[in-house]
Design an enzyme around this catalytic site. Structure first.
Site, PDB file in Angstrom:
ATOM      1  N   ASP A 136       0.719  -1.262   0.264  1.00 51.75           N
ATOM      2  CA  ASP A 136      -0.090   0.505   0.183  1.00 51.75           C
ATOM      3  C   ASP A 136       0.944   1.165   0.207  1.00 51.75           C
ATOM      4  O   ASP A 136       1.897   1.766   0.706  1.00 51.75           O
ATOM      5  CB  ASP A 136      -0.965  -0.101   1.444  1.00 51.75           C
ATOM      6  CG  ASP A 136      -1.575   1.113   1.234  1.00 51.75           C
ATOM      7  OD1 ASP A 136      -3.020   0.984   0.787  1.00 51.75           O
ATOM      8  OD2 ASP A 136      -1.944   2.095   2.024  1.00 51.75           O
ATOM      9  N   GLU A 144       1.649  -0.507  -5.173  1.00 48.82           N
ATOM     10  CA  GLU A 144       0.398  -0.005  -5.194  1.00 48.82           C
ATOM     11  C   GLU A 144       1.011   1.720  -5.424  1.00 48.82           C
ATOM     12  O   GLU A 144       2.329   1.826  -4.443  1.00 48.82           O
ATOM     13  CB  GLU A 144      -0.699   0.246  -4.162  1.00 48.82           C
ATOM     14  CG  GLU A 144      -1.134   1.435  -4.444  1.00 48.82           C
ATOM     15  CD  GLU A 144      -1.801   2.180  -3.644  1.00 48.82           C
ATOM     16  OE1 GLU A 144      -3.310   2.752  -4.076  1.00 48.82           O
ATOM     17  OE2 GLU A 144      -1.635   2.332  -2.553  1.00 48.82           O
TER      18      GLU A 144
HETATM   19  C1  NOJ Z   1      -4.207   2.957  -0.510  1.00 42.52           C
HETATM   20  C2  NOJ Z   1      -5.594   1.755  -1.111  1.00 42.52           C
HETATM   21  O1  NOJ Z   1      -6.373   1.256  -2.015  1.00 42.52           O
HETATM   22  C3  NOJ Z   1      -6.794   2.508  -0.981  1.00 42.52           C
HETATM   23  O2  NOJ Z   1      -8.378   2.036  -0.162  1.00 42.52           O
HETATM   24  C4  NOJ Z   1      -6.343   3.673   1.337  1.00 42.52           C
HETATM   25  O3  NOJ Z   1      -7.354   4.491   1.870  1.00 42.52           O
HETATM   26  C5  NOJ Z   1      -5.175   4.791   0.718  1.00 42.52           C
HETATM   27  N1  NOJ Z   1      -3.881   3.525   0.637  1.00 42.52           N
HETATM   28  C6  NOJ Z   1      -3.836   4.400   2.206  1.00 42.52           C
HETATM   29  O4  NOJ Z   1      -3.968   3.200   3.500  1.00 42.52           O
END
Ligand code: NOJ
Length: 551
Positions: A213, A268
């Site tokens: 993440d 991500e």
């Molecule tokens: C990316 C995640 O996919 C999202 O759902 C989240 O709100 C943010 N990062 C913060 O962790």
């Protein structure tokens, strides 16, 4: 042909992750095993056969750790356990074992940029004095202004408002997301050591990899300087995509590679360009990264071809495979994105009111074509739960059910991401559509619209024309056809607004994004099409076909 030969390279050292189809399980909305209205591990276990039959290679499960759920579990209060809402550690172990027995890999979601404000590390920091080692795990700073009552710098939370919150003794702490998600200080060696232990904890329990993440956010510029007008993708941004993050990933890769069957990572990282993204995929760093450039590209042939070319070239330069993704739990579902005449551009965290009326039929036709395009491209592909049912964004959720922190933090202007997170419809003709066990008392945590009745799994599974059947065929064919998965593509000559490429070995894909039907290449035989051809054998507008051709 616009490039050299159309023959697939003999794929050397192909590993499963180079061409896997990965199914994203947004756990609270997939299937509810205990009837409390929230999806859980028991629900996933009961539906593993569905995923095996769909033909996917792996599942990625959104965070299942103990959490106050201020941001759907992306606010973790214990990284080595499971939230009771979702089940127990034993349930998790059983799921991993059962998935493996069915040939499915399991990827978990690691949240290293921030913890929950309920995490013991943060609770200890709160009770410790300013300047203490406990506070050094996070970014605590005195405020600016004569009374220190202005935030330490001008950074903004991704969810709206300032990225700083003040605590009782006057210090401020940094949170790039919600105030319930304080950012960790990765300059503190204890943070590195803790996350290495967390990786090993789950790897030792058989987990095959992690989605990381906010993989581009952990390292902040020394001194936390003001943004000074910099936007998200500016060079030398003080908190996004800083070079220091790569050090962390080199260490993590060593850990993943130390297992007899190496574990994998997918990043991500919303960075400025495919070239910046490829830096995360250098041979000693992460394996793959989500291709948000592709996801954000409008339904337009030239733009898509450009995005595909840029992605393939940038990953090839570091020897990594491309990935392709159309939707996830943070973006407007692609049926709704593609079903608006003015195809909007970036939909990262957008829940802003739609700018035009949705033509859902058009969106669905394009979504079917987009799926065949995606599955024909070289690399791996991600399916967000419900993509295979043709689900759309639920845009009329009542205000009082919205849970996404975006909603409140934006002053109720951005409705957030709940519309893509509505629980899946499995069966029946009324809510809860088989989401929970028969007779379950708990209503799904978000209300499902009545017209989910037409798109339940049961309604689609035996329908040869359904989206689910299309996904079944495409994923099976993709696994079986030697031209598909990892490798190269070669663009073929085509009319304007048409994408046509060969994957070698007699396989080609044509996608018609023009307004008129087009002829397929001479002698081509249709293996699979996203919709019916015209009576005289032409490929209609917004339709894709997989073709057997003579190379
Ligand atoms: C990316 C995640 O996919 C999202 O759902 C989240 O709100 C943010 N990062 C913060 O962790």
């Amino acid at each position: 042909m616009s490039t050299a030969e159309g023959v697939m390279p003999s794929t050397t050292a192909t590993s499963w992750w180079r061409d896997a189809v990965v199914y994203q399980l947004y756990i609270r909305s997939f299937a509810d095993g205990n009837g409390d209205g929230v999806g859980d591990i028991a629900g996933i276990r009961a539906r593993l056969g569905y995923l095996r039959d769909l033909g996917v290679d792996a599942v990625w499960i959104n965070p299942w750790y103990p959490s106050p759920m201020a941001d759907g579990g992306y606010d973790v209060s214990d990284y080595c356990s499971v939230d009771p809402l979702f089940g127990t550690a034993d349930d998790a172990a059983a799921l991993i074992a059962e998935a493996h027995a069915m040939g499915l890999r399991v990827i978990l979601d690691l949240v290293p940029n921030h913890t929950s404000d309920h995490h013991p590390w943060f609770q200890q920091a709160l009770t410790a004095p300013s300047g203490s080692p406990e506070r050094a795990r996070y970014h605590f700073r005195p405020g600016r202004g004569s009374n220190g009552d202005e935030p330490p710098n001008d950074w903004r939370s991704v969810f709206g408002g300032p990225a700083w919150t003040r605590v009782a003794d006057g210090d401020w702490y940094l949170h790039l997301f919600d105030s319930a998600q304080p950012d960790l200080n990765w300059a503190d060696p204890r943070v590195n050591a803790d996350f290495e232990a967390i990786l090993r904890f789950w790897f030792d329990r058989g987990v095959d990899g992690f989605r990381i993440d906010v993989a581009h956010g952990m390292v902040k510029s020394d001194g936390l300087p003001d943004l000074n007008g910099k936007h998200e993708t500016s060079a030398d941004h003080p908190h996004w995509d800083r070079d220091g993050v790569h050090e962390i990933y080199r260490e993590w890769r060593r850990i993943a590679d130390s297992y007899p069957e190496p574990r994998v990572f997918v990043a991500e990282a919303w960075v400025g360009s495919p070239e910046r993204l490829a830096r995360y995929l250098r041979p000693d760093e992460l394996h793959t990264a989500f291709n948000f450039d592709f996801l954000s590209t409008p339904w337009e042939a030239r733009a898509l071809r450009g995005a595909i070319d840029r992605s393939l070239a940038s990953v090839a330069a570091v020897g990594a495979p491309a990935t392709w993704v159309l939707s996830n739990h943070d973006v407007v579902r692609h049926v709704s994105r593609l079903g608006r005449p003015l195809t909007p551009g970036v939909h990262s965290l957008s829940g802003l009111p739609p700018v035009s009326t949705l033509d859902r039929e058009l969106g669905l036709r394009r979504a079917r074509a987009a799926a065949l395009l995606m599955f024909a491209l070289p690399g791996s592909a991600y399916v967000f739960q419900g993509d295979e049912l043709g689900l759309w964004e639920v845009e009329d959720l009542p205000d009082d059910v919205l849970r996404d922190p975006n909603w409140e933090r934006s002053g109720r202007t951005d409705r957030g991401r709940d519309g893509c997170r509505v629980p899946l419809p499995w069966s029946g003709d009324a809510a809860p559509f088989g989401f929970g066990p028969d007779g379950a008392a708990g209503l799904p945590w978000l209300p499902q619209p009545d017209d989910f009745a037409k798109v339940t799994v049961d309604a689609q599974v035996c329908d040869p024309g359904s989206v689910l059947t299309l996904y079944h065929h495409a994923i099976r064919l993709r696994a079986e056809h030697p031209a598909l998965g990892d490798g190269r593509l070669t663009w073929l000559p085509s009319a304007q607004d048409v994408l046509q490429f060969s994957r070698g070995l007699g396989f080609a894909c044509a996608v018609n994004l023009s307004r008129a039907p087009i002829a397929l290449p001479h002698g081509a035989e249709v293996i699979l099409a996203s919709g019916p051809l015209t009576p005289d054998g032409l490929l209609p507008s917004d339709t894709a076909a997989w073709l057997a051709v003579v190379d």
